[in-house]
Design an enzyme around this catalytic site. Sequence first.
Site, mmCIF file in Angstrom:
data_model
loop_
_atom_site.group_PDB
_atom_site.id
_atom_site.type_symbol
_atom_site.label_atom_id
_atom_site.label_comp_id
_atom_site.label_asym_id
_atom_site.label_seq_id
_atom_site.Cartn_x
_atom_site.Cartn_y
_atom_site.Cartn_z
ATOM 1 N N ASN A 5 0.707 -5.202 4.236
ATOM 2 C CA ASN A 5 -0.390 -4.983 3.284
ATOM 3 C C ASN A 5 -0.022 -3.757 2.453
ATOM 4 O O ASN A 5 -0.034 -2.636 2.962
ATOM 5 C CB ASN A 5 -1.691 -4.754 4.077
ATOM 6 C CG ASN A 5 -2.856 -4.392 3.166
ATOM 7 O OD1 ASN A 5 -2.760 -4.470 1.946
ATOM 8 N ND2 ASN A 5 -3.964 -3.998 3.780
ATOM 9 N N LYS A 7 -1.629 -2.522 0.008
ATOM 10 C CA LYS A 7 -2.809 -1.797 -0.485
ATOM 11 C C LYS A 7 -2.617 -1.441 -1.958
ATOM 12 O O LYS A 7 -2.032 -2.213 -2.701
ATOM 13 C CB LYS A 7 -3.077 -0.575 0.411
ATOM 14 C CG LYS A 7 -3.139 -0.967 1.896
ATOM 15 C CD LYS A 7 -3.655 0.105 2.798
ATOM 16 C CE LYS A 7 -3.697 -0.410 4.228
ATOM 17 N NZ LYS A 7 -4.240 0.552 5.175
ATOM 18 N N HIS A 90 -10.956 -6.456 5.187
ATOM 19 C CA HIS A 90 -10.246 -5.254 5.630
ATOM 20 C C HIS A 90 -11.246 -4.093 5.712
ATOM 21 O O HIS A 90 -12.164 -4.005 4.904
ATOM 22 C CB HIS A 90 -9.114 -4.928 4.651
ATOM 23 C CG HIS A 90 -8.187 -3.876 5.183
ATOM 24 N ND1 HIS A 90 -8.515 -2.537 5.173
ATOM 25 C CD2 HIS A 90 -6.960 -3.972 5.756
ATOM 26 C CE1 HIS A 90 -7.517 -1.844 5.718
ATOM 27 N NE2 HIS A 90 -6.569 -2.687 6.083
ATOM 28 N N GLU A 92 -11.101 -1.161 4.790
ATOM 29 C CA GLU A 92 -11.221 -0.380 3.548
ATOM 30 C C GLU A 92 -12.137 -1.089 2.554
ATOM 31 O O GLU A 92 -12.833 -0.443 1.769
ATOM 32 C CB GLU A 92 -9.819 -0.129 2.970
ATOM 33 C CG GLU A 92 -9.062 0.901 3.813
ATOM 34 C CD GLU A 92 -7.557 0.744 3.843
ATOM 35 O OE1 GLU A 92 -6.998 0.035 2.988
ATOM 36 O OE2 GLU A 92 -6.931 1.336 4.740
ATOM 37 N N GLU A 160 -7.705 -4.293 13.751
ATOM 38 C CA GLU A 160 -7.257 -3.014 13.205
ATOM 39 C C GLU A 160 -8.312 -1.938 13.494
ATOM 40 O O GLU A 160 -9.281 -1.799 12.736
ATOM 41 C CB GLU A 160 -7.068 -3.115 11.689
ATOM 42 C CG GLU A 160 -6.053 -4.159 11.260
ATOM 43 C CD GLU A 160 -5.517 -3.866 9.855
ATOM 44 O OE1 GLU A 160 -4.304 -3.703 9.720
ATOM 45 O OE2 GLU A 160 -6.316 -3.797 8.914
ATOM 46 N N GLY A 166 -3.414 4.313 9.191
ATOM 47 C CA GLY A 166 -2.874 5.407 8.388
ATOM 48 C C GLY A 166 -2.913 6.768 9.057
ATOM 49 O O GLY A 166 -2.711 7.790 8.411
ATOM 50 N N SER A 199 -1.111 1.881 12.130
ATOM 51 C CA SER A 199 0.037 2.758 12.417
ATOM 52 C C SER A 199 1.184 2.040 13.139
ATOM 53 O O SER A 199 1.847 2.636 13.992
ATOM 54 C CB SER A 199 -0.413 4.001 13.203
ATOM 55 O OG SER A 199 -1.298 4.776 12.421
#
Length: 239
Positions: A5, A7, A90, A92, A160, A166, A199
């Site tokens: 991904n 992003k 997702h 985010e 996730e 991240g 990660s």
Amino acid sequence: MILGNWKMHTLKADALTLAASMRTVAEATDTLIGICPPSLWVDQIVTEVADSRLMVGVQDCVADDFGAHTGCINAAMVANAGCAFALLGHSERRKRFGETSQTIAPAVGAILETGLFPVVCVGETEVDRDAGRADQVVAEQLAPLVGQGFDLDGVVIAYEPVWAIGTGRVATLAEIVAMHRWIREVLERPELVVLYGGSVSPETASSIFSSDQVSGALVGGASLDADKFAAIVAAWETR
Ligand code: 13P
């Protein structure tokens, strides 16, 4: 299956170069490999990798038919662009745009109807985990997928944990294994493809992949570097 991904990263030239390297990675393995570039670059990347094993997907889409939905793309567009799959829900997108499993469930159906596969992202926040609510939160995120009239066997789930995205902080193997089991139990699908994301790197991949509960990975940062991504794929192959 190992998916990347990207992003909101890459300008066009970098995206095309990276896609060419990812194509090389995909050609060298039997593992299914996919990338989700920013949607602006998807069309050209699909064209350039059309004759290869590399799958291209989008990072999000909506369930709506054509209409006045500024800034949105729908499942018909994703399929028409030649994509193989779509990420949906997702964290985010959930955090910034208020997406919920209720709002994405129809998009899951729309993607399935086009013959593509949806990758539904779920995962708890650190506050939820610390409060012992991780299982409950993930079950609540999965619940709207049930009873929608589509076949859950065609759905890929990506677990996730938000706190692992991240941050360089990977969930422990025990946490990963338990949650992968729980996801299959909640959806009553023992054979479901469940990916881990958060990660994943060349350093962390081998441990994550050591459990047969894990069907692969959804990689963020490390998918922007073809060598790191290739190392993750290699870790998968030698698990
Ligand atoms: P990182 O691999 O950068 O933690 O991102 C994971 C992710 O959000 C993939 O969708």
